[in-house]
Scaffold this active site. Structure first.
Site, short mmCIF file in Angstrom:
data_model
loop_
_atom_site.label_atom_id
_atom_site.label_comp_id
_atom_site.label_asym_id
_atom_site.label_seq_id
_atom_site.Cartn_x
_atom_site.Cartn_y
_atom_site.Cartn_z
N LEU A 15 0.41 -1.46 -0.06
CA LEU A 15 -0.37 0.00 -0.07
C LEU A 15 1.21 1.11 0.05
O LEU A 15 -0.08 2.33 -0.57
CB LEU A 15 -0.68 0.11 1.13
CG LEU A 15 -2.16 1.18 1.96
CD1 LEU A 15 -2.87 0.75 0.42
CD2 LEU A 15 -2.06 0.94 2.87
N SER A 16 1.80 1.26 0.57
CA SER A 16 3.14 2.69 0.46
C SER A 16 3.97 2.55 -0.33
O SER A 16 4.66 1.62 -0.61
CB SER A 16 3.30 2.33 2.05
OG SER A 16 4.59 3.30 2.37
N PRO A 17 3.56 4.05 -0.88
CA PRO A 17 4.53 4.22 -1.74
C PRO A 17 6.11 4.36 -1.85
O PRO A 17 7.50 4.13 -2.02
CB PRO A 17 4.26 5.86 -2.39
CG PRO A 17 3.14 6.25 -1.66
CD PRO A 17 2.97 5.05 -0.97
#
Length: 226
Positions: A15-17
């Site tokens: 989910l985390s860039p």
């Protein structure tokens, strides 16, 4: 630990860039720093809830800066093909990645050496080709792109729905919280004198180098994979 077995436990959620950036740069350092990387897929939402943390996007000025300036600059600096757009943001916040992380947890149980490349393909699908990463067909496509056989992928797709895998994912998420995690990516650096040092964020590789007693030589763009 010897210089040949420096270890980092890498806690992350697709989910985390910033985890995409941290993931790629960490993998580049494996050969340069003689690292053993222990991939620990977890649920970012569970970690943030436990820590009482809020997404950076919940502050409008921070969201504008992150999407319009920070992430594009970092993607260029590290040469990671990360491009944010409305489609990505909608997938991140409306659909989430619980099924994605269950799939990676199942894959780790069944074929641990495949977790890195499947993670890479999932990061790429979400942040580069802007495709779904939650549906079974999407997970299958990512595993196929990572070179996995149809049989292994099918088994992981079945396993991901099991109580055992769900429990394991929750356990790793709880483990990260106990270690002090409040977001993603979180690195647990095992130092030469036996300490475990937590480092947060994709832009702290110079500090990780200090903790390991090795020199940080920049983003290693020549080792970019995609």
């Amino acid at each position: 630990i010897s210089a040949m077995s420096r270890r980092i436990d890498f806690y992350y959620d697709i989910l985390s860039p910033y985890s995409y950036l941290g993931f790629e740069v960490l993998c580049r350092h494996r050969s340069v720093w003689n690292l053993v990387i222990n991939f620990r897929p977890f649920l970012l939402r569970g970690v943030m809830q436990s820590a009482g943390n809020r997404p950076p996007g919940s502050v409008q000025l921070k969201a504008d800066y992150m999407l319009g300036r920070d992430l594009p600059r970092l993607a260029k600096h590290y040469r990671v093909p990360l491009v944010m757009n409305d489609k990505v943001v909608e997938r991140m916040f409306k659909i989430g990645t619980r099924s994605t992380m269950q799939f990676l947890t199942a894959m780790q149980k069944r074929q641990p050496d495949a977790v890195e490349e499947v993670s890479r393909q999932l990061f790429y699908r979400l942040f580069s080709s802007h495709q779904d990463v939650a549906q079974p067909n999407s997970l299958r496509a990512a595993a196929e792109a990572a070179g996995l056989s149809a049989d292994v992928t099918a088994a992981a797709l079945t396993d991901m729905l099991s109580d055992e895998v769900k429990s394991r994912l929750k356990s790793v998420t709880d483990e990260a919280v106990k270690l002090g995690a409040f977001g993603s990516p979180t690195f647990i650096v095992h130092t030469e004198d036996g300490r475990q040092e937590m480092v947060f964020g994709s832009d702290r590789f110079h500090i990780i180098g200090d903790l390991l007693g090795v020199e940080y030589k920049g983003p290693l763009r020549h080792l970019a994979r995609l």
